[in-house]
Enzyme design. Structure first.
Site, PDB file in Angstrom:
ATOM      1  N   ASP A  62      46.529  25.944  56.878  1.00  0.00           N
ATOM      2  CA  ASP A  62      45.665  26.857  57.628  1.00  0.00           C
ATOM      3  C   ASP A  62      46.033  26.760  59.105  1.00  0.00           C
ATOM      4  O   ASP A  62      45.956  25.689  59.702  1.00  0.00           O
ATOM      5  CB  ASP A  62      44.193  26.479  57.407  1.00  0.00           C
ATOM      6  N   ASP A 153      47.079  33.769  57.997  1.00  0.00           N
ATOM      7  CA  ASP A 153      47.172  32.397  58.498  1.00  0.00           C
ATOM      8  C   ASP A 153      46.871  31.329  57.456  1.00  0.00           C
ATOM      9  O   ASP A 153      46.751  30.160  57.797  1.00  0.00           O
ATOM     10  CB  ASP A 153      46.228  32.216  59.689  1.00  0.00           C
ATOM     11  N   GLU A 154      46.756  31.689  56.169  1.00  0.00           N
ATOM     12  CA  GLU A 154      46.472  30.712  55.124  1.00  0.00           C
ATOM     13  C   GLU A 154      47.402  30.916  53.940  1.00  0.00           C
ATOM     14  O   GLU A 154      47.792  32.042  53.632  1.00  0.00           O
ATOM     15  CB  GLU A 154      45.021  30.821  54.647  1.00  0.00           C
ATOM     16  N   CYS A 536      33.467  67.477  39.056  1.00  0.00           N
ATOM     17  CA  CYS A 536      33.708  68.592  38.140  1.00  0.00           C
ATOM     18  C   CYS A 536      33.023  68.296  36.804  1.00  0.00           C
ATOM     19  O   CYS A 536      33.221  67.231  36.212  1.00  0.00           O
ATOM     20  CB  CYS A 536      35.211  68.800  37.940  1.00  0.00           C
ATOM     21  N   CYS A 539      35.959  67.867  33.782  1.00  0.00           N
ATOM     22  CA  CYS A 539      36.888  66.737  33.684  1.00  0.00           C
ATOM     23  C   CYS A 539      36.497  65.537  34.533  1.00  0.00           C
ATOM     24  O   CYS A 539      37.144  64.496  34.469  1.00  0.00           O
ATOM     25  CB  CYS A 539      38.308  67.179  34.071  1.00  0.00           C
ATOM     26  N   HIS A 554      41.700  73.638  41.693  1.00  0.00           N
ATOM     27  CA  HIS A 554      41.174  72.947  40.515  1.00  0.00           C
ATOM     28  C   HIS A 554      40.624  73.944  39.498  1.00  0.00           C
ATOM     29  O   HIS A 554      40.839  73.798  38.290  1.00  0.00           O
ATOM     30  CB  HIS A 554      40.077  71.982  40.942  1.00  0.00           C
TER      31      HIS A 554
END
Length: 617
Positions: A62, A153-154, A536, A539, A554
């Site tokens: 770390d 940082d780890e 919709c 669908c 659509h």
């Protein structure tokens, strides 16, 4: 007497029930549920203890106050000063000098100033932090090519093989690795070494900054270490869980997890109880986790509350740029874009849209993000974020198209050229003057996704030019005269001069996809409407109200789907014979086609562009 409670229950039999071990089943009043539950917990402890693995050596590293240390490295004049990386709205991290005053990460900057009046603020520079993070990861590669990075940082490293191959201890590896990182970057880090990842992370926090702690691979050493360890130190136990365990069950250390395991098994789900008992035993992951495709990727920014639209759109542009950059670095594309907003009154809103294609470019993200934000304005905001989900690997070619579009129905099954694709033009021989119009080629259809929303119908001056009109004037009234250009939201009533013409079959959309001559079809489409204003009903595709052009496309998809179903069901009937046009059977160039005369109608019906299905259907 009927209804009389058992002895000891009085008028309120439920008061005799034990809160954690209640079993209200009739006929089980004499069962000692507490004893039974204790046996269950003991069995679980023995089962988990048997899975303990002490053969692995894990190292967790770390970086020390990473963002702040990088800024000090770039600007040495900041050394020794209480430093906060962030702004008055939010602090990303603070130097150790600032932490002495109580300043910490995730704290509003104005509170940090009250705690430490001399606090110095530096704006975050994530490009710089990423650069130094990459340097550290090159060092990690030397010790574990499959290291697990959890943030900039780890990281977790399985150093078992390194220790075995080189004949050195985990302590020596940690010392060597920390020195290599300092030499490569000029930054310091802390490390922890333990038999599993969970304990290694705890160990890396003991001798911060610039230190290390080693826990031997010994069962007694591990159990002794966790016996007095506060539960808040364990990753996965946050403030809420800590308060619940402490205030309700009196659990404050890991050892007390085992002492009250029966309560944990009775009150929590099996997976949660297993986790708590594993914490009490000091057990954690020992195998390198499999690399899985992440479920989402996001970025967000906090700023001073503002209702300035231009400033909000600038911040949205920056977020889209960052999100696109992160997705492209990880070779990801996504479909569902979510906009997160936090108002000046701290109300959190989320708005999402599902795109037709998988996207990861800034331009594509902004198209949808701008519409989502515009629908919420005017509004005073203090936080904005973008998240992309439904991710797929960019290298997966099958992910480029998810929902069929109308142009898919114009292609033949064997990928041969579409009708008219081999013809350079369509000539008018019935009028006086001859004129030619451009014809959409197969390449045009394949590249439809990069065209405008209605380019399928208005591609230059093409297939839908009625006879008797000049091609120059057609574009101006094409949208009003073409019966197929319907309103995808509510269904406009469109003008159609040829709706009663013989041989012409127009289709309109009035909330339901119907055909003027298709009422005899045995396959009627479902009614299309938008559930909750954006889903919709056919669908489940998601499109908010502001996406009018996308809704138009659509609805066209469902229209084409309906026509294809009618064609398949009634391909031998008189309707199909009248509406469908024969497609070329060979790959030889198709002769020029004549436009229909005015007697037959002004428009070329959409069915003319659908290929014939099997006549034996």
């Amino acid at each position: 007497m009927a209804g009389t409670p058992p002895d000891g229950g009085g008028d309120r039999p439920w008061e005799s029930y034990h809160t954690a071990y209640t079993n209200a089943k009739a006929g089980m009043e004499g069962v000692d549920k507490e004893k039974v539950q204790k046996q269950v917990a003991e069995h679980k402890i023995l089962e988990l203890e048997a899975s303990r693995d002490l053969s692995k050596i894990w190292l967790h590293t770390d970086m020390d106050a990473f963002y702040a240390t990088v800024e000090i490295l770039e600007n040495p004049s900041l050394k020794g000063k209480p430093l906060a990386v962030g702004s008055m709205s939010m602090i990303a991290t603070a130097s150790y000098e600032a932490r002495k005053f109580g300043v910490r990460a995730a704290m509003p900057g104005f509170i940090g100033c009250k705690l430490c009046p001399e606090l110095v603020f530096v704006r975050p520079n994530f490009e710089r932090y990423t650069y130094y993070s990459e340097l550290t990861r090159k060092v990690f590669q030397r010790y574990d090519p499959n290291f697990v990075a959890t943030s900039l940082d780890e990281a977790y490293l399985n150093i078992t093989k390194v220790c075995f191959d080189r004949g050195i201890t985990g302590e020596e590896v940690a010392t060597e690795l920390r020195g290599a990182i300092h030499q490569e970057t000029g930054l310091t880090c802390s490390a922890g070494v333990a038999p599993n990842r969970m304990i290694a992370k705890v160990c890396s926090d003991i001798n911060k900054p610039n230190g290390q702690f080693i826990l031997p691979n010994d069962q007694e050493a591990v159990t002794t270490f966790v016996s007095t360890l506060p539960i808040r130190k364990i990753g996965g136990i946050g403030k809420v869980t800590e308060q619940m365990l402490r205030q309700v069950l009196g659990i404050s250390t890991c050892q007390e997890m085992l002492q009250k395991a029966s309560f944990l098994c009775a009150l929590f789900s099996e997976s949660s109880a297993d986790f708590f008992i594993s914490v009490g035993l000091g057990l954690g992951g020992t195998e390198t986790p499999e690399q899985r495709l992440r479920k989402s990727i996001s970025c967000e920014r906090t700023f001073r509350a503002t209702d300035d639209c231009s400033m909000l759109f600038e911040k949205l542009d920056s977020l889209a740029d960052n999100l696109a950059d992160d997705m492209q670095k990880e070779c990801l594309k996504g479909r569902t874009l979510t906009l997160k907003l936090k108002t000046a009154a701290f109300e959190v809103r989320t708005r999402a849209v599902t795109t037709q294609n998988y996207i990861n470019s800034k331009e594509d993200i902004l198209i949808y993000a701008r519409k989502l934000l515009k629908a919420e304005l005017p509004l005073s905001l203090r936080l904005m974020g973008l998240r992309m989900s439904q991710l797929r690997d960019e290298k997966d070619d099958s992910s480029t198209q998810t929902q069929k579009t109308l142009d898919r129905f114009f292609r033949t099954p064997d990928n041969s050229n579409v009708i008219g694709a081999n013809s350079p033009s369509i000539g008018n021989t019935t009028g006086g003057d001859n004129y030619c119009t451009n014809v959409m080629t197969k390449v045009d259809y394949l590249e439809h996704d990069s065209m405008d929303d209605q380019a399928l119908f208005l591609h230059e001056k093409n297939l839908f030019v009625p006879e008797g009109r000049s091609s120059d004037n057609y574009n101006n009234d094409a949208a009003s005269s073409n019966p197929l250009m319907c309103d995808g939201v509510g269904g406009k009533e469109l003008d159609d001069d040829s709706s009663s013409s013989k041989g012409t079959h127009t289709v309109k959309f009035d909330g339901q996809l119907t055909s003027s001559n298709a009422t005899t079809s045995s396959s009627k489409p479902d009614q299309l409407f938008w559930i909750n204003g954006y889903i919709c009903s056919i669908c489940g595709f998601e499109l908010p109200p502001g996406f009018e052009e996308e809704r138009q496309e659509h609805s066209d998809f469902h229209l084409a789907e309906m026509l294809q179903q009618e064609e398949a069901v009634d391909s031998t009937g008189p309707l199909s014979k009248e509406r469908l046009a024969e497609r070329p059977c060979s790959s030889t160039p198709t002769p020029k086609k004549k436009l229909k005369s005015s007697k037959e109608g002004k428009h070329i019906p959409i069915d003319a562009f659908f290929h014939k299905v099997n006549k034996n259907l």
